[in-house]
Write an enzyme that holds these catalytic residues in place. Structure first.
Site, PDB file in Angstrom:
ATOM      1  N   ASN A   1      -0.510 -10.927 -11.474  1.00 57.11           N
ATOM      2  CA  ASN A   1       0.777 -11.745 -12.159  1.00 57.11           C
ATOM      3  C   ASN A   1       0.199 -13.065 -12.468  1.00 57.11           C
ATOM      4  O   ASN A   1      -0.834 -13.542 -12.170  1.00 57.11           O
ATOM      5  CB  ASN A   1       2.070 -11.457 -11.598  1.00 57.11           C
ATOM      6  CG  ASN A   1       1.884 -12.337 -10.070  1.00 57.11           C
ATOM      7  OD1 ASN A   1       1.081 -13.063  -9.819  1.00 57.11           O
ATOM      8  ND2 ASN A   1       2.909 -11.958  -9.248  1.00 57.11           N
TER       9      ASN A   1
ATOM     10  N   ASN B   1       3.768   1.612  -0.987  1.00 54.47           N
ATOM     11  CA  ASN B   1       4.722   1.602  -2.219  1.00 54.47           C
ATOM     12  C   ASN B   1       3.816   2.206  -3.143  1.00 54.47           C
ATOM     13  O   ASN B   1       4.388   2.910  -4.036  1.00 54.47           O
ATOM     14  CB  ASN B   1       4.961   0.253  -2.527  1.00 54.47           C
ATOM     15  CG  ASN B   1       6.087  -0.458  -1.699  1.00 54.47           C
ATOM     16  OD1 ASN B   1       6.692   0.113  -0.677  1.00 54.47           O
ATOM     17  ND2 ASN B   1       6.382  -1.697  -1.894  1.00 54.47           N
TER      18      ASN B   1
ATOM     19  N   GLY C   1       0.808  -1.286   0.166  1.00 56.51           N
ATOM     20  CA  GLY C   1      -0.155  -0.022   0.130  1.00 56.51           C
ATOM     21  C   GLY C   1       0.781   1.305   0.218  1.00 56.51           C
ATOM     22  O   GLY C   1       0.682   2.060  -0.751  1.00 56.51           O
TER      23      GLY C   1
ATOM     24  N   ASP D   1       3.843  -2.791  -7.426  1.00 54.92           N
ATOM     25  CA  ASP D   1       3.091  -2.036  -7.036  1.00 54.92           C
ATOM     26  C   ASP D   1       3.313  -0.457  -7.521  1.00 54.92           C
ATOM     27  O   ASP D   1       2.411   0.162  -7.818  1.00 54.92           O
ATOM     28  CB  ASP D   1       3.796  -1.606  -5.636  1.00 54.92           C
ATOM     29  CG  ASP D   1       3.964  -2.735  -4.635  1.00 54.92           C
ATOM     30  OD1 ASP D   1       2.766  -3.840  -4.885  1.00 54.92           O
ATOM     31  OD2 ASP D   1       4.835  -3.203  -3.809  1.00 54.92           O
TER      32      ASP D   1
END
Ligand code: RIB
Length: 301
Positions: A184, A45, A43, A252
């Site tokens: 991902n 980041n 968060g 991020d």
């Protein structure tokens, strides 16, 4: 007019990072580099990455009343993130134990600490902030019920962006709010649950879209990303080639950049193309928040 371009709901961790030649197997000890302590957490980041690009950003989070908490607050403030909705106390600041190998790949174990005590009540206390941006983004290093409550508090028309990391099965209510769901390959497999993702990232994106999100982005690291939208459009977005030093936090930065650019009105593929460049820039330097580029650096890449 909104007070912020992006509001992030999520974690803040102190990253304890050791470089290793290779990761230890079970029962094995390896020697590594000197310990580095960096501000991190998915968060925090995201918030720092967006602010460094020029976005007016606020973070809804919880840290401990300890030196790691102060490290996080200092990093957020120096990037220009509004920390008025960052609560303190109830537990020590979250910690991430990170090893980075010579290729720049990382392995991470997180002790959530105060992140695990960010409650739905904390989200309600931050309602004004949550309703003050066109886009709100989140991840899953905080309780799922807090993310769900944040979504329920959003003003009509607010776009919700979720990177379900670390991944877990998601309730339909949350999946259906995502625009986009950003995953991902590993996260895609966990979210899809039954191993029926299909053969390539375009197929994975279509399969995830069928679960209910309004749009999906599959990130492919150096391979760029694939976007999929409810109207049937699936687009492969390239990245740029760079020498990777440390991939920590690059995802991020990608999510933050994508969320910000969507809020500016860009289409999903165009925003993902910009985000891929931001992610590429982030892997060329050590650390998470310390590696994030300015808009000028992205333009020069
Ligand atoms: O995504 C990278 C982040 O994951 C690190 O900063 C670490 O804190 C963990 O949350």
């Amino acid at each position: 007019m909104y007070d912020y371009d992006l509001v992030v709901v999520g974690s803040a961790n102190a990253d304890l990072v050791i470089g290793v030649e290779r990761r230890p197997a079970a029962g094995e000890t390896v020697l590594g580099s000197d310990l580095a302590v960096h501000p991190g957490g998915k968060g925090a980041n995201q918030a720092v990455a967006a602010a460094r690009l020029g976005a007016r950003t606020a973070l809804v989070a919880r840290v401990g009343e300890d030196p790691h908490g102060r490290l996080l607050l200092d990093s957020l403030s120096s990037a220009g993130v509004d920390t008025s909705a960052v609560a303190a106390g109830r537990a020590p600041t979250g910690v991430a134990l990170i090893t980075v190998d010579p290729s720049g790949d990382n392995s991470i174990v997180v002790s959530p600490g105060a992140n695990g005590r960010l409650t739905p009540g904390d989200a309600r206390a931050a309602e004004r902030v949550l309703r003050s941006a066109p886009v709100v983004s989140a991840q899953l290093e905080i309780p799922l019920e807090t993310v769900t409550e944040a979504v329920r508090l959003l003003a009509p028309g607010t776009r919700f962006v979720l990177n379900p990391s670390p991944p877990r099965e998601l309730p339909a209510e949350l999946l259906e709010a995502c625009d986009p769901l950003i995953v991902n390959e590993h996260e895609a497999r966990v979210i899809a649950g039954d191993g029926t993702l299909g053969d390539g990232p375009e197929e994975w994106a279509r399969a995830l879209l069928a679960l209910g999100p309004r749009s999906v982005v599959v990130t492919l690291g150096a391979g760029g990303a694939v976007t999929a939208e409810a109207d049937g459009g699936v687009t492969r977005v390239p990245s740029v080639t760079v020498d990777a030093v440390d991939t920590t936090g690059a995802g991020d930065a990608f999510t933050a950049a994508l969320a910000w650019r969507l809020g500016l009105g860009e289409s999903l593929p165009v925003a993902a193309g910009y985000a891929a460049r931001v992610g590429a820039a982030a892997v060329t330097r050590e650390g998470a928040q310390a590696s994030y580029p300015t808009a000028e650096e992205v333009a020069a890449l």
